[in-house]
Scaffold this motif. Structure first.
Motif, PDB file in Angstrom:
ATOM      1  N   THR A  16       0.843  -1.187   0.000  1.00  0.00           N
ATOM      2  CA  THR A  16       0.000   0.000   0.000  1.00  0.00           C
ATOM      3  C   THR A  16       0.885   1.246   0.000  1.00  0.00           C
ATOM      4  O   THR A  16       2.118   1.148   0.001  1.00  0.00           O
ATOM      5  CB  THR A  16      -0.895   0.018   1.249  1.00  0.00           C
ATOM      6  OG1 THR A  16      -0.045   0.072   2.413  1.00  0.00           O
ATOM      7  CG2 THR A  16      -1.762  -1.240   1.331  1.00  0.00           C
ATOM      8  N   LEU A  17       0.258   2.407   0.016  1.00  0.00           N
ATOM      9  CA  LEU A  17       1.023   3.653   0.086  1.00  0.00           C
ATOM     10  C   LEU A  17       1.875   3.688   1.359  1.00  0.00           C
ATOM     11  O   LEU A  17       3.028   4.140   1.324  1.00  0.00           O
ATOM     12  CB  LEU A  17       0.080   4.854   0.051  1.00  0.00           C
ATOM     13  CG  LEU A  17       0.739   6.242   0.152  1.00  0.00           C
ATOM     14  CD1 LEU A  17       1.719   6.461  -0.994  1.00  0.00           C
ATOM     15  CD2 LEU A  17      -0.322   7.339   0.181  1.00  0.00           C
ATOM     16  N   ALA A  18       1.330   3.200   2.477  1.00  0.00           N
ATOM     17  CA  ALA A  18       2.089   3.163   3.724  1.00  0.00           C
ATOM     18  C   ALA A  18       3.346   2.308   3.566  1.00  0.00           C
ATOM     19  O   ALA A  18       4.416   2.652   4.092  1.00  0.00           O
ATOM     20  CB  ALA A  18       1.215   2.623   4.851  1.00  0.00           C
ATOM     21  N   PHE A  19       3.226   1.196   2.845  1.00  0.00           N
ATOM     22  CA  PHE A  19       4.380   0.331   2.597  1.00  0.00           C
ATOM     23  C   PHE A  19       5.495   1.107   1.910  1.00  0.00           C
ATOM     24  O   PHE A  19       6.661   1.045   2.323  1.00  0.00           O
ATOM     25  CB  PHE A  19       3.951  -0.854   1.730  1.00  0.00           C
ATOM     26  CG  PHE A  19       5.083  -1.746   1.274  1.00  0.00           C
ATOM     27  CD1 PHE A  19       5.469  -2.828   2.040  1.00  0.00           C
ATOM     28  CD2 PHE A  19       5.749  -1.490   0.081  1.00  0.00           C
ATOM     29  CE1 PHE A  19       6.515  -3.650   1.621  1.00  0.00           C
ATOM     30  CE2 PHE A  19       6.792  -2.302  -0.345  1.00  0.00           C
ATOM     31  CZ  PHE A  19       7.174  -3.389   0.436  1.00  0.00           C
ATOM     32  N   TRP A  20       5.152   1.871   0.869  1.00  0.00           N
ATOM     33  CA  TRP A  20       6.176   2.587   0.107  1.00  0.00           C
ATOM     34  C   TRP A  20       6.759   3.754   0.898  1.00  0.00           C
ATOM     35  O   TRP A  20       7.947   4.060   0.779  1.00  0.00           O
ATOM     36  CB  TRP A  20       5.610   3.063  -1.229  1.00  0.00           C
ATOM     37  CG  TRP A  20       5.296   1.932  -2.159  1.00  0.00           C
ATOM     38  CD1 TRP A  20       4.070   1.562  -2.642  1.00  0.00           C
ATOM     39  CD2 TRP A  20       6.224   0.977  -2.709  1.00  0.00           C
ATOM     40  NE1 TRP A  20       4.172   0.461  -3.440  1.00  0.00           N
ATOM     41  CE2 TRP A  20       5.481   0.077  -3.504  1.00  0.00           C
ATOM     42  CE3 TRP A  20       7.600   0.802  -2.599  1.00  0.00           C
ATOM     43  CZ2 TRP A  20       6.084  -0.976  -4.191  1.00  0.00           C
ATOM     44  CZ3 TRP A  20       8.200  -0.256  -3.277  1.00  0.00           C
ATOM     45  CH2 TRP A  20       7.448  -1.124  -4.060  1.00  0.00           C
ATOM     46  N   ILE A  21       5.940   4.416   1.722  1.00  0.00           N
ATOM     47  CA  ILE A  21       6.467   5.498   2.566  1.00  0.00           C
ATOM     48  C   ILE A  21       7.529   4.955   3.517  1.00  0.00           C
ATOM     49  O   ILE A  21       8.629   5.513   3.649  1.00  0.00           O
ATOM     50  CB  ILE A  21       5.325   6.170   3.353  1.00  0.00           C
ATOM     51  CG1 ILE A  21       4.417   6.971   2.402  1.00  0.00           C
ATOM     52  CG2 ILE A  21       5.899   7.100   4.443  1.00  0.00           C
ATOM     53  CD1 ILE A  21       3.167   7.503   3.071  1.00  0.00           C
ATOM     54  N   ILE A  22       7.206   3.843   4.186  1.00  0.00           N
ATOM     55  CA  ILE A  22       8.160   3.260   5.128  1.00  0.00           C
ATOM     56  C   ILE A  22       9.378   2.714   4.391  1.00  0.00           C
ATOM     57  O   ILE A  22      10.513   2.830   4.862  1.00  0.00           O
ATOM     58  CB  ILE A  22       7.489   2.156   5.969  1.00  0.00           C
ATOM     59  CG1 ILE A  22       6.311   2.732   6.766  1.00  0.00           C
ATOM     60  CG2 ILE A  22       8.494   1.525   6.925  1.00  0.00           C
ATOM     61  CD1 ILE A  22       5.496   1.685   7.502  1.00  0.00           C
ATOM     62  N   LYS A  23       9.149   2.149   3.207  1.00  0.00           N
ATOM     63  CA  LYS A  23      10.272   1.597   2.424  1.00  0.00           C
ATOM     64  C   LYS A  23      11.284   2.685   2.068  1.00  0.00           C
ATOM     65  O   LYS A  23      12.505   2.490   2.196  1.00  0.00           O
ATOM     66  CB  LYS A  23       9.732   0.947   1.158  1.00  0.00           C
ATOM     67  CG  LYS A  23      10.794   0.497   0.140  1.00  0.00           C
ATOM     68  CD  LYS A  23      11.754  -0.530   0.701  1.00  0.00           C
ATOM     69  CE  LYS A  23      12.580  -1.190  -0.398  1.00  0.00           C
ATOM     70  NZ  LYS A  23      13.433  -0.286  -1.165  1.00  0.00           N
TER      71      LYS A  23
END
Length: 258
Positions: A16-23
């Protein structure tokens, strides 16, 4: 939770978008943290790589042995791959004397080999098909190689093409925008696009990390590597705590359960 729910849950998060932000934050931390150990502590690339590979091995064993998805544990492993990737790429590029082109070519070959062996063994390299310990190990080895390749690409772009760290970040950010557009507006394999995006977030993080901690006369902002790493770590922990992080689902799980 019923048997189907348990069988269908993965130990990796939904993309999700949260995944990419943290990545992106994790890859930036990998750059500042890796440089803090290899450069600020003067341990060198080889010793730092051994330390971070050791941390990665301990973390990935805990992840593989876990029975369910644990966000903090998952991202600890990712951060371990980014820090190890930073020092391993620097060792290949600089200590081995093969340069950015040679280091990137070597790492690309290792990444392709990892994906090829994984596909040959499991029939898929999709993150929605991680259904066994063997496949999960392939997943983490591939991530380690992709993080290391991404570091080498970021350094190559920033240091040798006259773009600097800001220019390099813009180039890789534009690349990610193209991947996102392809995801929504084309029929290109989403698995292929995922791995492209995963690789590109690493040089984006590498160039942003270098922008934060390199001296002013080298085009950076001259923040302390320790300070930058601490701020990024706090940001990542906050994201894990407050942004939704749910386990993904295995593709085909329902069909198998039926």
């Amino acid at each position: 939770m019923n048997k189907f729910d348990e069988a269908s849950l993965s130990k990796v998060p939904q993309v999700t978008l949260a995944f990419w932000i943290i990545k992106v934050a994790a890859t930036t931390l990998g750059e500042t943290g890796g440089d803090a150990v290899s450069m600020s502590l003067n341990l060198g690339y080889a010793v730092s790589s051994i330390i971070f590979i050791g941390i990665f091995l301990v973390a990935v064993v805990a992840q593989v042995r876990a029975k369910a998805f644990h966000p903090l544990l998952y991202w600890v492993v990712v951060i371990a791959t980014t820090t190890a990737g930073t020092t391993m790429a620097d060792f290949a590029d600089r200590s081995l004397g093969i340069g950015y082109a040679g280091g990137s070519s070597l790492l690309l070959a290792l990444l392709i080999a990892s994906l090829g062996i994984w596909y040959r063994s499991a029939g898929s390299v999709s993150v929605a098909a991680i259904t066994s310990h063997k496949v999960e190990i392939f997943y983490w080895v591939t991530i380690l190689f992709s993080q290391t390749l991404g570091t080498a690409l970021g350094d190559w772009m920033a240091d040798t093409n006259g773009l600097g760290y800001e220019g390099g970040a813009l180039v890789f950010g534009a690349g990610l925008a193209l991947v996102a557009a392809a995801y929504y507006f084309t029929k290109i394999s989403h698995t292929l696009l995922f791995w492209f995006a995963f690789i590109l977030t690493r040089p984006l993080g590498a160039t942003v990390g270098d922008l934060l901690d390199k001296p002013l006369d080298q085009g950076g902002l001259a923040f302390s590597r320790y300070t930058a790493s601490a701020v990024l770590a706090v940001f990542i922990i906050a994201c894990i705590l407050f942004l939704p992080q749910k386990a993904g689902s295995h593709s085909g799980a329902k069909a198998q359960a039926d």
